[in-house]
Design a protein around this motif. Structure first.
Motif, PDB file in Angstrom:
ATOM      1  N   GLN A  58       0.782   1.072 -10.737  1.00 24.18           N
ATOM      2  CA  GLN A  58      -0.110  -0.065 -10.532  1.00 24.18           C
ATOM      3  C   GLN A  58      -1.391   0.189 -11.315  1.00 24.18           C
ATOM      4  N   VAL A  80      -5.546   0.268 -11.277  1.00 23.74           N
ATOM      5  CA  VAL A  80      -6.496   0.555 -10.211  1.00 23.74           C
ATOM      6  C   VAL A  80      -7.537  -0.546  -9.982  1.00 23.74           C
ATOM      7  N   GLY A 136      -6.686  -4.040  -9.863  1.00 23.48           N
ATOM      8  CA  GLY A 136      -6.064  -5.043  -9.015  1.00 23.48           C
ATOM      9  C   GLY A 136      -5.146  -4.448  -7.962  1.00 23.48           C
ATOM     10  N   ASP A 137      -4.554  -3.288  -8.256  1.00 29.46           N
ATOM     11  CA  ASP A 137      -3.654  -2.609  -7.316  1.00 29.46           C
ATOM     12  C   ASP A 137      -2.457  -3.463  -6.886  1.00 29.46           C
ATOM     13  N   THR A 138      -1.947  -4.346  -7.735  1.00 25.49           N
ATOM     14  CA  THR A 138      -0.852  -5.207  -7.263  1.00 25.49           C
ATOM     15  C   THR A 138       0.517  -4.550  -7.392  1.00 25.49           C
ATOM     16  N   ALA A 139       0.738  -3.730  -8.398  1.00 25.67           N
ATOM     17  CA  ALA A 139       2.048  -3.110  -8.658  1.00 25.67           C
ATOM     18  C   ALA A 139       3.115  -4.152  -8.996  1.00 25.67           C
ATOM     19  N   GLN A 140       2.697  -5.330  -9.475  1.00 21.75           N
ATOM     20  CA  GLN A 140       3.659  -6.404  -9.702  1.00 21.75           C
ATOM     21  C   GLN A 140       4.114  -6.557 -11.146  1.00 21.75           C
ATOM     22  N   PRO A 176       8.333  -8.687  -6.095  1.00 21.72           N
ATOM     23  CA  PRO A 176       7.945  -9.249  -7.404  1.00 21.72           C
ATOM     24  C   PRO A 176       9.130  -9.811  -8.186  1.00 21.72           C
ATOM     25  N   ALA A 207      -0.302  -9.691  -3.792  1.00 23.18           N
ATOM     26  CA  ALA A 207       0.065  -8.387  -3.237  1.00 23.18           C
ATOM     27  C   ALA A 207      -0.946  -7.926  -2.202  1.00 23.18           C
ATOM     28  N   ARG A 233      -7.132 -10.660  -0.038  1.00 17.67           N
ATOM     29  CA  ARG A 233      -6.765  -9.279  -0.331  1.00 17.67           C
ATOM     30  C   ARG A 233      -7.946  -8.546  -0.949  1.00 17.67           C
TER      31      ARG A 233
END
Lengths: 263, 400
Positions: free
Chosen positions: A119, A121, A123-127, B175, B187, B204
């Protein structure tokens, strides 16, 4: 073997601190760095290159100054760098970012492995990793701490999950997102530094990727930020004073009143 | 594209310039200038009290047939023979959203050997209908098979909202579900609400938890979000009625390219940080590996887990699986005790969602105190034994 590593330039959170009074970010002197997890991705690619031979290309989407980040990566021993830069890319959410990255990987054509950090750092979404794999319709594995090349064009990967570890066999082309256990990033060598300085960085815009400007950036995004605010302040801290025994007793009483399980 | 400035309203006060995380706003004598570094994050828009800033319009892409989607769904993660607690938490949160919207609440169970008892439990937490896909191919999780199954179910039933846990499973395959359905995904939400128009307001943390953002997905359905475990409260209503629907899906859904060779559950229970109600974490102040025994004793006493700062892990005092923070685990227990730990920003982002934070540190200026509920300035080697003694006393146990 062609490996593509996707990286992102992010604000250096080491220098970000919270103003204790306003509880907001103090951003003075914050520089841009390569997302720390992406350095693990680069290391993973270079390890495969060291052991099996491979061409490694680093790609990022960002403003023209993101080419500095690409040069940093080139100085680690990566072969080529591609910058995806276009005003039309601004304001991308994870979907639009993935669309752009997938477009670039598709244009490269001969990619065997795509490696991303788990991911970013900021946004931290991991998407973006999984969404890019989905758009390319290739299999993927997330939170990987070990990659091994198998005979017959497959990878053996070890994943770290909340419950433990998993070992997967995954055919190439494939995408993996990696965690820090993959190995500490190497330091740049003088030779690669010299080369990185002079290296030509390829720049692709939306038109080069064959992407309609309505599909990328803010226009192509599905999600929209409607409000941004500081997190609610924690109720004022209670400072527990007194002798050690008094402190221990007071804390115990407070925690008991807060119904902390186990106490 | 970049943020738009209304020069008539702008007073060149500079608040937006300080707030911009990209450093893209510079002040000129009588106006502000936004450079190409603008990432359209919108932070400036919210900070401007004069309403001088705005963002260009989002998402001119295709608009889904919004009205044909109805109902709120929760993906109830099943693993190792049981449903992850976050599934129960989300059903209770989903119940509130569904009632506000006047629609049904559905739960989805994917797995193998799923007995009715598991589905019935989901009903007691709020589900009206539980969709069960029970196949031997789903015994082990892989992104492809799980995503294809969930996508097929969503295409058939068309829920307007889908919630899933932000666990290692949810963060991995959801995702892919969103990308396959060509819809937006937010997320790690910590707060959910629904507007009168049926827009899911997904809040979030961003920028390491220092900023909160509320995000919507206006033009696509379903609106999808992963939600952090332990944020929503599970509410059980025994005796609730609901329907269990066992669903057959096309064989194609169960075919994937990944082969699971081995699944090795974590042996070390104390490392199960993300599930613990109490975490006692140590930092460099512990000085050596043996001193972690102090924290082990305290954690053992309250059935908690032991965490660590990056510093302590780098010193080799404790295994990396215990690390809390940006490069470690993100945790949100009921009680987080930070012991001899300064509280670097990278550590804070991994634990500041905890309900109660106790900081024990000799240095009264340690940043950990800024996020603490209770602060104790003391020598940990005196305080922790005293605290352990106090707990033992309460239980009528003699100090060891």
């Amino acid at each position: 073997m062609h490996i593509v590593v996707c990286i992102k330039q992010v604000p250096d959170t080491k220098n970000v601190r919270i103003d204790p009074d306003t509880h907001t970010l103090v951003r003075q002197g914050v520089e841009s760095i390569v997302n720390p997890f992406d350095l693990f991705a680069v290391e993973a690619a270079l390890k495969i290159k060291d052991e099996n031979g491979a061409r490694v290309t680093v790609v990022t989407m960002g403003p023209p100054q993101a080419s500095e980040a690409l040069r940093d990566i080139l100085s680690l021993g990566v072969d080529d760098a591609v910058l995806l830069s276009d005003r039309a890319f601004a304001g991308s959410d994870t979907w639009a970012t993935s669309t752009t990255l997938a477009g670039a990987i598709r244009k490269m054509g001969d990619v065997d492995i795509v490696i991303c950090g788990k991911q970013a750092v900021d946004g931290d979404t991991a998407q973006v990793g999984p969404e890019t794999a989905a758009l390319l319709d290739i299999p993927y594995a997330t939170f990987v701490k070990n990659i091994q090349l198998l005979e017959g064009g497959a990878l053996k990967v070890v994943r770290q999950t909340d419950e433990g570890t998993e070992v997967w066999k995954i055919p190439m082309p494939a995408l993996v997102t990696v965690i820090k256990e993959i190995g500490e990033p190497r330091v740049p060598s003088l030779r690669h530094k010299m080369r990185a300085k002079k290296a030509e960085i390829v720049v692709w815009g939306a038109a080069d990727l064959g992407l309609d400007t309505d599909c990328v950036g803010l226009c192509g995004s599905f999600t929209q930020v409607v409000r941004v605010f500081s997190p609610p302040r924690r109720s004022n801290r209670i400072q527990i004073e007194g002798s050690i025994e008094e402190q221990a007793d007071q804390l115990f009483q407070y925690l008991k009143n807060s119904k902390v399980p186990g106490l | 594209m970049k943020a738009i400035v209304d020069k008539k309203k702008c007073t060149v006060c500079g608040v937006c310039s300080d707030a911009c995380p990209m450093g893209a706003i510079s002040l000129r004598e009588d106006h502000i200038e936004i450079s190409d570094d603008c990432s359209l994050c919108g932070i400036c828009v919210d900070t401007c009290e004069f309403g001088a800033l705005s963002l260009p319009e989002v998402g001119k892409g295709p608009v889904a047939d919004l009205e044909s989607y109805r109902g709120v769904w929760v993906y109830a993660e099943w693993r190792e023979g049981e449903v992850h607690k976050v599934g129960h938490e989300l059903l209770s949160a989903g119940r509130v959203l569904a009632d506000k919207r006047g629609v049904q609440l559905g739960a989805v169970l994917l797995g193998s050997g799923l007995e009715n008892g598991i589905a019935e439990e989901l009903i007691s937490y709020g589900a009206d209908t539980v969709y069960v896909v029970d196949r031997p191919e789903l015994a082990h999780f892989t992104d492809e098979t799980y995503a294809k199954s969930l996508v097929e179910l969503i295409r058939r039933e068309r829920p307007e909202i889908l919630l899933a846990g932000a666990t290692s499973m949810g963060r991995s395959f959801i995702p892919r579900v969103a990308a396959s359905l060509q819809t937006g995904l937010t997320a790690d939400c910590t707060e959910l609400d629904i507007s009168d128009e049926g827009l899911l307001l997904q809040t979030r943390p961003a920028f390491g938890g220092n900023i909160m953002a509320t995000i919507i997905c206006p033009n696509r359905r379903p609106q999808m979000a992963t939600v952090r475990p332990k944020v929503m409260k599970p509410v059980k209503a025994p005796g609730r009625q609901g329907r269990i629907e066992r669903v057959e899906l096309p064989e194609e859904c169960f075919k994937g390219r990944v082969e699971v060779l081995e699944v090795i559950p974590e042996q070390d229970r104390t490392a199960k940080l993300t599930e613990a109600d109490v975490i006692v974490s140590g930092g460099r102040g512990l000085r050596k590996a043996e001193n972690f025994d102090l924290l082990e004793e305290l954690a053992g006493l309250v059935n908690g887990a032991v965490g660590a700062s990056r510093g302590a892990v780098e010193e080799g005092w404790i295994a990396p699986s215990h690390q809390v923070g940006q490069t470690g685990r993100t945790v949100a227990p009921t009680l987080y005790m930070a012991v001899g730990l300064a509280g670097a920003i990278q550590h804070l982002v991994g634990m500041q969602g905890s309900q109660v934070i106790v900081a024990v540190n000799k240095d009264p200026h340690a940043p950990i105190f800024d996020v603490a509920t209770y602060g104790i300035v003391a020598d940990l080697f005196e305080f922790i034994p005293a605290f352990v003694k106090r707990i033992r006393k309460e239980r009528g146990e003699r100090a060891q």
